[in-house]
Design an enzyme around this catalytic site. Sequence first.
Site, PDB file in Angstrom:
ATOM      1  N   LYS A   1      -7.781   2.745  -2.694  1.00 31.85           N
ATOM      2  CA  LYS A   1      -7.693   3.267  -1.583  1.00 31.85           C
ATOM      3  C   LYS A   1      -7.852   4.596  -1.159  1.00 31.85           C
ATOM      4  CE  LYS A   1      -5.556   1.691   2.792  1.00 31.85           C
ATOM      5  NZ  LYS A   1      -4.162   1.541   4.104  1.00 31.85           N
TER       6      LYS A   1
ATOM      7  N   ASP B   1       0.938  -1.482   0.152  1.00 30.30           N
ATOM      8  CA  ASP B   1      -0.114  -0.081  -0.053  1.00 30.30           C
ATOM      9  C   ASP B   1       1.050   0.707   0.081  1.00 30.30           C
ATOM     10  OD1 ASP B   1      -1.992  -2.187   0.816  1.00 30.30           O
ATOM     11  OD2 ASP B   1      -2.900  -0.954   2.168  1.00 30.30           O
TER      12      ASP B   1
ATOM     13  N   LYS C   1     -10.722  -0.585  -1.925  1.00 29.76           N
ATOM     14  CA  LYS C   1     -10.101  -0.602  -0.561  1.00 29.76           C
ATOM     15  C   LYS C   1     -11.241   0.897   0.905  1.00 29.76           C
ATOM     16  CE  LYS C   1      -7.420  -1.328   3.208  1.00 29.76           C
ATOM     17  NZ  LYS C   1      -5.706  -1.749   3.353  1.00 29.76           N
TER      18      LYS C   1
END
Length: 315
Positions: free
Chosen positions: A224, A161, A260
């Site tokens: 995300k 990430d 996400k």
Amino acid sequence: MGTIKDQVNKDIQAQRSKGLVKSSKIDQAFAKYDLNVDEQQVKAAVKDIIANKVPANDTVDVKKFLLGSVELTSLHTTDTEESILNMVEKVNKFDATYPDLPHVATIVTYPIFTHLVRNTLEVDGVEIAVVSGNFPSSQTFMEVKVAETALAIKDGATNVDIVLPVGKFLSEDYEGVADDINELKQTCGDVPMKVILETCDLGSLSNVKKAAILSMYSGADYVKTSTGKEKAGATPEGVYVMAQAVKEYYNETGIKIGIKPAGGINTVMDAVTYYTVVKEVCGEEWLTNELFRLGTSRLTNLLLSEVLGKETKWY
């Protein structure tokens, strides 16, 4: 690095691996999408989904699915080897204790703990994710971001990430943003990479959509919402716009990008709401724990409690 090919439908995967570099090509990509988001229209659409669609998804089966989509996360200054080992051990023991329930999708830590998780995790199918690239600010030298990411992957990270360089984005240095994301994707190679947009800092839903489109064309495998370290986290409106971008990108390229929601997911109904938004905008094809993830830890026990019908504090 290369550039986006003039015909997006030709050699899509090669195009993504090369990413966006030249500003003119970025403009061409942006021109394929409506980036002027009507915020009132989005609010109305989300309100309708919450009122008319969410109740039907408030079921045990959906909560089981959500449990299996959780990315169990520990990102504290006070993290120790002992605390991370304790978290991994709970994941290891979960299968034996609850054999009929899905385990969490992922364990997320700082890169320094990657080797520890890799060496102690015993459950097949649980990904080992790290936050990298100078999380949460993304404000450091590119060489540092690349080195941190490469070291984490060497130690066993199976997901990475990173954070969109928000400062560059707000300065409209889209070429710089694309270069940063693409260079880290080159470092990740086949390891899936999530790009955290930090939606609360982008200023508008139009910017959320633009950041999502730019990230996907630059190599993101997931988009995300948040780091969980800023003033706010995910919102239904932000996830709605990201889901629109993901679906439109799929319609344009044939590539499915994961979503996400993360940050500020405090209740089971929050999770059910995000599930419903993605279902309504992207379709049921996105309702897998490969394409839909939840960045939360506090929610895990709440989901488990509702599935079991009694208060349970496992994690």
